[in-house]
Design a protein around this motif. Structure first.
Motif, mmCIF file in Angstrom:
data_model
loop_
_atom_site.group_PDB
_atom_site.id
_atom_site.type_symbol
_atom_site.label_atom_id
_atom_site.label_comp_id
_atom_site.label_asym_id
_atom_site.label_seq_id
_atom_site.Cartn_x
_atom_site.Cartn_y
_atom_site.Cartn_z
ATOM 1 N N ALA A 140 0.828 -1.207 0.000
ATOM 2 C CA ALA A 140 0.000 0.000 0.000
ATOM 3 C C ALA A 140 0.863 1.258 0.000
ATOM 4 O O ALA A 140 0.581 2.220 -0.727
ATOM 5 N N ALA A 141 1.911 1.258 0.790
ATOM 6 C CA ALA A 141 2.801 2.423 0.840
ATOM 7 C C ALA A 141 3.479 2.636 -0.506
ATOM 8 O O ALA A 141 3.550 3.767 -1.001
ATOM 9 N N ALA A 142 3.960 1.561 -1.117
ATOM 10 C CA ALA A 142 4.639 1.682 -2.412
ATOM 11 C C ALA A 142 3.682 2.204 -3.476
ATOM 12 O O ALA A 142 4.033 3.102 -4.256
ATOM 13 N N LEU A 143 2.468 1.672 -3.513
ATOM 14 C CA LEU A 143 1.504 2.129 -4.509
ATOM 15 C C LEU A 143 1.078 3.569 -4.231
ATOM 16 O O LEU A 143 0.855 4.347 -5.162
ATOM 17 N N GLY A 144 0.997 3.935 -2.970
ATOM 18 C CA GLY A 144 0.723 5.326 -2.625
ATOM 19 C C GLY A 144 1.811 6.258 -3.130
ATOM 20 O O GLY A 144 1.533 7.357 -3.607
ATOM 21 N N LEU A 145 3.054 5.809 -3.031
ATOM 22 C CA LEU A 145 4.168 6.616 -3.544
ATOM 23 C C LEU A 145 4.052 6.804 -5.053
ATOM 24 O O LEU A 145 4.339 7.885 -5.573
ATOM 25 N N VAL A 146 3.638 5.758 -5.752
ATOM 26 C CA VAL A 146 3.452 5.861 -7.204
ATOM 27 C C VAL A 146 2.383 6.910 -7.502
ATOM 28 O O VAL A 146 2.562 7.758 -8.385
ATOM 29 N N LEU A 147 1.298 6.861 -6.783
ATOM 30 C CA LEU A 147 0.205 7.804 -7.023
ATOM 31 C C LEU A 147 0.606 9.246 -6.726
ATOM 32 O O LEU A 147 0.114 10.177 -7.357
ATOM 33 N N ARG A 148 1.506 9.432 -5.773
ATOM 34 C CA ARG A 148 1.936 10.784 -5.405
ATOM 35 C C ARG A 148 2.999 11.342 -6.338
ATOM 36 O O ARG A 148 3.294 12.522 -6.311
ATOM 37 N N GLY A 149 3.658 10.515 -7.113
ATOM 38 C CA GLY A 149 4.709 10.960 -8.017
ATOM 39 C C GLY A 149 6.079 10.852 -7.385
ATOM 40 O O GLY A 149 6.219 10.709 -6.169
ATOM 41 N N ASN A 150 7.130 10.870 -8.214
ATOM 42 C CA ASN A 150 8.523 10.758 -7.776
ATOM 43 C C ASN A 150 8.736 9.545 -6.867
ATOM 44 O O ASN A 150 9.300 9.666 -5.782
ATOM 45 N N PRO A 151 8.295 8.371 -7.290
ATOM 46 C CA PRO A 151 8.313 7.226 -6.397
ATOM 47 C C PRO A 151 9.700 6.681 -6.072
ATOM 48 O O PRO A 151 9.898 6.141 -4.986
ATOM 49 N N ASP A 152 10.677 6.815 -6.956
ATOM 50 C CA ASP A 152 11.983 6.216 -6.695
ATOM 51 C C ASP A 152 12.659 6.835 -5.487
ATOM 52 O O ASP A 152 13.126 6.137 -4.592
ATOM 53 N N ASN A 153 12.732 8.151 -5.441
ATOM 54 C CA ASN A 153 13.345 8.816 -4.288
ATOM 55 C C ASN A 153 12.538 8.561 -3.022
ATOM 56 O O ASN A 153 13.098 8.338 -1.952
ATOM 57 N N ALA A 154 11.219 8.595 -3.134
ATOM 58 C CA ALA A 154 10.369 8.384 -1.968
ATOM 59 C C ALA A 154 10.486 6.960 -1.453
ATOM 60 O O ALA A 154 10.461 6.728 -0.242
ATOM 61 N N ALA A 155 10.636 5.976 -2.330
ATOM 62 C CA ALA A 155 10.770 4.579 -1.901
ATOM 63 C C ALA A 155 12.031 4.397 -1.075
ATOM 64 O O ALA A 155 12.022 3.721 -0.037
ATOM 65 N N THR A 156 13.116 5.000 -1.515
ATOM 66 C CA THR A 156 14.372 4.903 -0.771
ATOM 67 C C THR A 156 14.236 5.589 0.585
ATOM 68 O O THR A 156 14.671 5.056 1.614
ATOM 69 N N ALA A 157 13.615 6.756 0.606
ATOM 70 C CA ALA A 157 13.431 7.483 1.866
ATOM 71 C C ALA A 157 12.542 6.696 2.820
ATOM 72 O O ALA A 157 12.833 6.602 4.021
ATOM 73 N N LEU A 158 11.470 6.114 2.302
ATOM 74 C CA LEU A 158 10.579 5.325 3.146
ATOM 75 C C LEU A 158 11.311 4.123 3.732
ATOM 76 O O LEU A 158 11.181 3.817 4.912
ATOM 77 N N ALA A 159 12.099 3.455 2.916
ATOM 78 C CA ALA A 159 12.855 2.297 3.400
ATOM 79 C C ALA A 159 13.830 2.712 4.506
ATOM 80 O O ALA A 159 13.998 1.989 5.489
ATOM 81 N N ARG A 160 14.458 3.868 4.356
ATOM 82 C CA ARG A 160 15.359 4.367 5.410
ATOM 83 C C ARG A 160 14.598 4.602 6.708
ATOM 84 O O ARG A 160 15.081 4.270 7.794
ATOM 85 N N CYS A 161 13.414 5.178 6.587
ATOM 86 C CA CYS A 161 12.615 5.437 7.783
ATOM 87 C C CYS A 161 12.191 4.144 8.465
ATOM 88 O O CYS A 161 12.153 4.068 9.695
ATOM 89 N N LEU A 162 11.858 3.152 7.691
ATOM 90 C CA LEU A 162 11.393 1.875 8.249
ATOM 91 C C LEU A 162 12.521 1.088 8.886
ATOM 92 O O LEU A 162 12.307 0.370 9.852
ATOM 93 N N GLY A 163 13.709 1.220 8.315
ATOM 94 C CA GLY A 163 14.838 0.447 8.822
ATOM 95 C C GLY A 163 14.643 -1.034 8.561
ATOM 96 O O GLY A 163 13.744 -1.439 7.839
ATOM 97 N N PRO A 164 15.470 -1.880 9.163
ATOM 98 C CA PRO A 164 15.327 -3.328 8.947
ATOM 99 C C PRO A 164 14.005 -3.820 9.519
ATOM 100 O O PRO A 164 13.598 -3.433 10.607
ATOM 101 N N LEU A 165 13.326 -4.670 8.760
ATOM 102 C CA LEU A 165 12.022 -5.171 9.189
ATOM 103 C C LEU A 165 12.097 -6.548 9.835
ATOM 104 O O LEU A 165 11.121 -7.001 10.412
ATOM 105 N N THR A 166 13.194 -7.206 9.698
ATOM 106 C CA THR A 166 13.268 -8.560 10.263
ATOM 107 C C THR A 166 14.238 -8.625 11.424
ATOM 108 O O THR A 166 14.994 -7.762 11.692
#
Length: 166
Positions: A140-166
């Motif tokens: 859902a977050a990834a698809l939301g980023l697509v809808l908002r535009g500029n998804p590549d930079n936002a995906a990297t930023a979101l992943a940094r915020c989330l940190g390791p998930l496991t």
């Protein structure tokens, strides 16, 4: 005996994917289909039954040609950032338009959308070793980023915020 078909059905379906993916179902008239696909109106109805019939075939083609390879690619995602980048860089225009425009009013489209999104969720869950609900939130977050535009930079930023998930 009928005349042989004067068009390549596969090419017409691929062109319909692009047309519906760019303008949505309601943004495409039968005249648009006739003009952009190079198919006579009678041939369109004889081959696909209706605009909706062609749309369903185009949606299923999009799922096979664009979503299915994404699922394969997600299997190799090594971390959250990689998974998010794969989803945000995939061509999912028709799937997203189907989800917001047709799924609420067409049960058959809704079922196709649900199945496709569940498959993306499962691919992310399997690749990252995370629970299904977390994978669904990432989708859902990834698809939301697509809808908002500029998804590549936002995906990297979101992943940094989330940190390791496991």
């Amino acid at each position: 005996m009928g005349r042989p078909r004067a068009f390549d059905e596969d090419e017409v379906v691929r062109a319909a994917v692009a047309l519906f993916g760019g303008r949505a179902y309601d943004g495409v008239s039968v005249d648009d289909l006739v003009n952009h696909l190079g198919v006579h109106r009678n041939s369109l109805y004889k081959t696909f039954g209706s605009k909706r019939g062609l749309y369903l075939i185009a949606l299923r083609r999009h799922l096979a040609d664009d979503v299915s390879p994404l699922l394969d690619a997600l299997a190799g995602a090594s971390d959250t950032a990689a998974a998010l980048r794969l989803v945000t860089s995939a061509d999912l225009d028709l799937l997203l338009l189907a989800a917001v425009e047709r799924a609420p009013v067409d049960d058959e489209v809704a079922a196709e959308v649900r199945t496709a999104l569940a498959a993306v969720d499962q691919a992310i869950a399997d690749a990252l070793g995370v629970p299904a609900d977390l994978a669904a939130a990432l989708t859902a977050a990834a698809l939301g980023l697509v809808l908002r535009g500029n998804p590549d930079n936002a995906a990297t930023a979101l992943a940094r915020c989330l940190g390791p998930l496991t």
